[in-house]
Design a protein around this motif. Structure first.
Motif, PDB file in Angstrom:
ATOM      1  N   ASN A  46       0.817  -1.019  -0.123  1.00  9.91           N
ATOM      2  CA  ASN A  46       0.186   0.067  -0.178  1.00  9.91           C
ATOM      3  C   ASN A  46       0.767   1.249   0.107  1.00  9.91           C
ATOM      4  N   GLN A  47       0.229   2.475  -0.201  1.00  9.76           N
ATOM      5  CA  GLN A  47       0.891   3.651  -0.245  1.00  9.76           C
ATOM      6  C   GLN A  47       1.776   4.017   1.033  1.00  9.76           C
ATOM      7  N   GLN A  48       1.366   3.503   2.084  1.00  8.40           N
ATOM      8  CA  GLN A  48       1.879   4.001   3.328  1.00  8.40           C
ATOM      9  C   GLN A  48       3.264   2.993   3.414  1.00  8.40           C
ATOM     10  N   ALA A  49       3.244   1.670   3.222  1.00  3.05           N
ATOM     11  CA  ALA A  49       4.196   0.798   3.273  1.00  3.05           C
ATOM     12  C   ALA A  49       5.237   1.297   2.217  1.00  3.05           C
ATOM     13  N   LEU A  50       4.889   1.823   0.964  1.00  2.00           N
ATOM     14  CA  LEU A  50       5.964   2.090   0.060  1.00  2.00           C
ATOM     15  C   LEU A  50       6.715   3.538   0.600  1.00  2.00           C
ATOM     16  N   VAL A  51       5.965   4.413   1.281  1.00  4.77           N
ATOM     17  CA  VAL A  51       6.564   5.757   2.042  1.00  4.77           C
ATOM     18  C   VAL A  51       7.560   5.264   2.807  1.00  4.77           C
ATOM     19  N   ASN A  52       7.102   4.449   3.739  1.00  5.88           N
ATOM     20  CA  ASN A  52       7.769   4.075   4.823  1.00  5.88           C
ATOM     21  C   ASN A  52       9.523   3.187   4.427  1.00  5.88           C
ATOM     22  N   ILE A  53       9.185   2.424   3.161  1.00  3.82           N
ATOM     23  CA  ILE A  53      10.221   1.675   2.557  1.00  3.82           C
ATOM     24  C   ILE A  53      11.307   2.975   2.125  1.00  3.82           C
ATOM     25  N   SER A  54      10.585   3.801   1.533  1.00  2.26           N
ATOM     26  CA  SER A  54      11.549   5.063   0.667  1.00  2.26           C
ATOM     27  C   SER A  54      12.154   5.800   1.738  1.00  2.26           C
ATOM     28  N   TRP A  55      11.240   5.997   2.746  1.00  2.00           N
ATOM     29  CA  TRP A  55      11.855   6.957   4.011  1.00  2.00           C
ATOM     30  C   TRP A  55      13.123   6.181   4.604  1.00  2.00           C
ATOM     31  N   ALA A  56      12.929   4.744   4.856  1.00  2.00           N
ATOM     32  CA  ALA A  56      14.079   4.209   5.624  1.00  2.00           C
ATOM     33  C   ALA A  56      15.353   4.170   4.646  1.00  2.00           C
ATOM     34  N   PHE A  57      15.212   3.837   3.400  1.00  2.00           N
ATOM     35  CA  PHE A  57      16.256   3.765   2.477  1.00  2.00           C
ATOM     36  C   PHE A  57      16.927   5.083   2.398  1.00  2.00           C
ATOM     37  N   ALA A  58      16.244   6.025   2.387  1.00  2.00           N
ATOM     38  CA  ALA A  58      16.715   7.514   2.318  1.00  2.00           C
ATOM     39  C   ALA A  58      17.243   7.896   3.681  1.00  2.00           C
ATOM     40  N   ARG A  59      16.750   7.504   4.830  1.00  2.00           N
ATOM     41  CA  ARG A  59      17.335   7.864   6.178  1.00  2.00           C
ATOM     42  C   ARG A  59      18.576   7.174   6.376  1.00  2.00           C
ATOM     43  N   VAL A  60      18.736   6.150   5.812  1.00  2.00           N
ATOM     44  CA  VAL A  60      20.188   5.361   6.104  1.00  2.00           C
ATOM     45  C   VAL A  60      21.347   5.784   4.822  1.00  2.00           C
ATOM     46  N   SER A  61      20.741   6.751   3.990  1.00  2.00           N
ATOM     47  CA  SER A  61      21.553   7.145   2.741  1.00  2.00           C
ATOM     48  C   SER A  61      21.777   5.889   1.562  1.00  2.00           C
ATOM     49  N   ARG A  62      20.926   5.095   1.619  1.00  5.26           N
ATOM     50  CA  ARG A  62      20.926   3.657   0.928  1.00  5.26           C
ATOM     51  C   ARG A  62      20.102   4.101  -0.572  1.00  5.26           C
ATOM     52  N   SER A  63      21.095   4.275  -1.537  1.00  6.93           N
ATOM     53  CA  SER A  63      20.567   4.566  -2.872  1.00  6.93           C
ATOM     54  C   SER A  63      20.315   3.236  -3.772  1.00  6.93           C
ATOM     55  N   ASP A  64      19.201   3.184  -3.835  1.00  5.42           N
ATOM     56  CA  ASP A  64      18.585   2.184  -4.775  1.00  5.42           C
ATOM     57  C   ASP A  64      17.787   2.943  -6.052  1.00  5.42           C
ATOM     58  N   PRO A  65      18.267   2.986  -7.300  1.00  2.68           N
ATOM     59  CA  PRO A  65      17.607   3.744  -8.321  1.00  2.68           C
ATOM     60  C   PRO A  65      16.147   2.814  -8.691  1.00  2.68           C
ATOM     61  N   MET A  66      16.568   1.661  -8.819  1.00  3.21           N
ATOM     62  CA  MET A  66      15.204   0.702  -9.243  1.00  3.21           C
ATOM     63  C   MET A  66      14.247   0.840  -8.325  1.00  3.21           C
ATOM     64  N   LEU A  67      14.448   0.747  -6.889  1.00  2.00           N
ATOM     65  CA  LEU A  67      13.591   0.794  -5.843  1.00  2.00           C
ATOM     66  C   LEU A  67      12.836   1.962  -5.899  1.00  2.00           C
ATOM     67  N   PHE A  68      13.613   3.263  -6.007  1.00  4.74           N
ATOM     68  CA  PHE A  68      12.980   4.646  -5.863  1.00  4.74           C
ATOM     69  C   PHE A  68      12.105   4.849  -7.174  1.00  4.74           C
ATOM     70  N   ASP A  69      12.661   4.311  -8.264  1.00  5.37           N
ATOM     71  CA  ASP A  69      11.692   4.490  -9.560  1.00  5.37           C
ATOM     72  C   ASP A  69      10.487   3.739  -9.177  1.00  5.37           C
ATOM     73  N   ALA A  70      10.502   2.673  -8.762  1.00  5.36           N
ATOM     74  CA  ALA A  70       9.133   1.613  -8.637  1.00  5.36           C
ATOM     75  C   ALA A  70       8.329   2.213  -7.642  1.00  5.36           C
ATOM     76  N   VAL A  71       8.662   2.872  -6.734  1.00  7.22           N
ATOM     77  CA  VAL A  71       8.069   3.584  -5.538  1.00  7.22           C
ATOM     78  C   VAL A  71       7.339   4.714  -6.220  1.00  7.22           C
ATOM     79  N   ALA A  72       8.398   5.479  -6.786  1.00  5.78           N
ATOM     80  CA  ALA A  72       7.855   6.785  -7.416  1.00  5.78           C
ATOM     81  C   ALA A  72       6.731   6.622  -8.254  1.00  5.78           C
ATOM     82  N   ARG A  73       6.638   5.600  -9.278  1.00  7.27           N
ATOM     83  CA  ARG A  73       5.775   5.195 -10.264  1.00  7.27           C
ATOM     84  C   ARG A  73       4.386   4.993  -9.540  1.00  7.27           C
TER      85      ARG A  73
END
Length: 162
Positions: free
Chosen positions: A13-40
């Motif tokens: 769901n949208q909340q889970a996607l936001v939480n995942i992207s927030w967690a990756f950003a918080r620990v400075s973990r770059s994953d372009p495929m993840l951020f692209d999929a979540v953004a879409r």
């Protein structure tokens, strides 16, 4: 985690996607495929985002230095519709995020300005600072907002603002 999200983004769901992207950003973990999929996925259904989720998504994508136009267009629509109900931290984080990715959306900053002026006395010192920085970064000429931020900063300085 990233591989599972990318492979089956529709099962989150949208909340889970936001939480995942927030967690990756918080620990400075770059994953372009993840951020692209979540953004879409987030851009496809912005109405499902509440105020906190919209602010957290904006912050996460700005922090990750991944700012697809369609996502920030969708987030701008959420801010335009729900911005007055953002809490103080969400206002500051959203302003910071839009300024960080150089998105000078007038409707977004007008709404965030109105929300800031309405809720300024609940802002912590860091939120005052971040909001002032964001509006300055986009070269805002919002004198009423800067007057409000100045008064809040002075009042905060009397109570330990540094």
């Amino acid at each position: 985690v990233a591989g599972r999200v990318v492979g089956d983004v529709r099962s989150f769901n949208q909340q889970a996607l936001v939480n995942i992207s927030w967690a990756f950003a918080r620990v400075s973990r770059s994953d372009p495929m993840l951020f692209d999929a979540v953004a879409r996925a987030l851009a496809a259904n912005p109405a499902a985002l509440n105020e906190q989720a919209a602010a957290n998504a904006a912050w996460a994508f700005a922090k990750a230095e991944f700012a697809p136009a369609d996502l920030f267009d969708a987030l701008a629509a959420v801010v335009a519709k729900k911005g007055l109900s953002f809490n103080e931290q969400s206002i500051a984080n959203t302003a910071w995020a839009f300024a960080t990715v150089s998105r000078d959306d007038p409707e977004v900053f007008e709404m965030l300005s109105a929300a800031t002026r309405a809720k300024i006395w609940g802002f912590r010192a860091q939120a005052i600072s971040n909001t002032a920085w964001a509006f300055a970064k986009v070269a805002s000429a919002d004198d009423a907002l800067f007057d409000t931020l100045s008064k809040a900063a002075v009042a905060s300085s009397l109570h330990g603002f540094s």
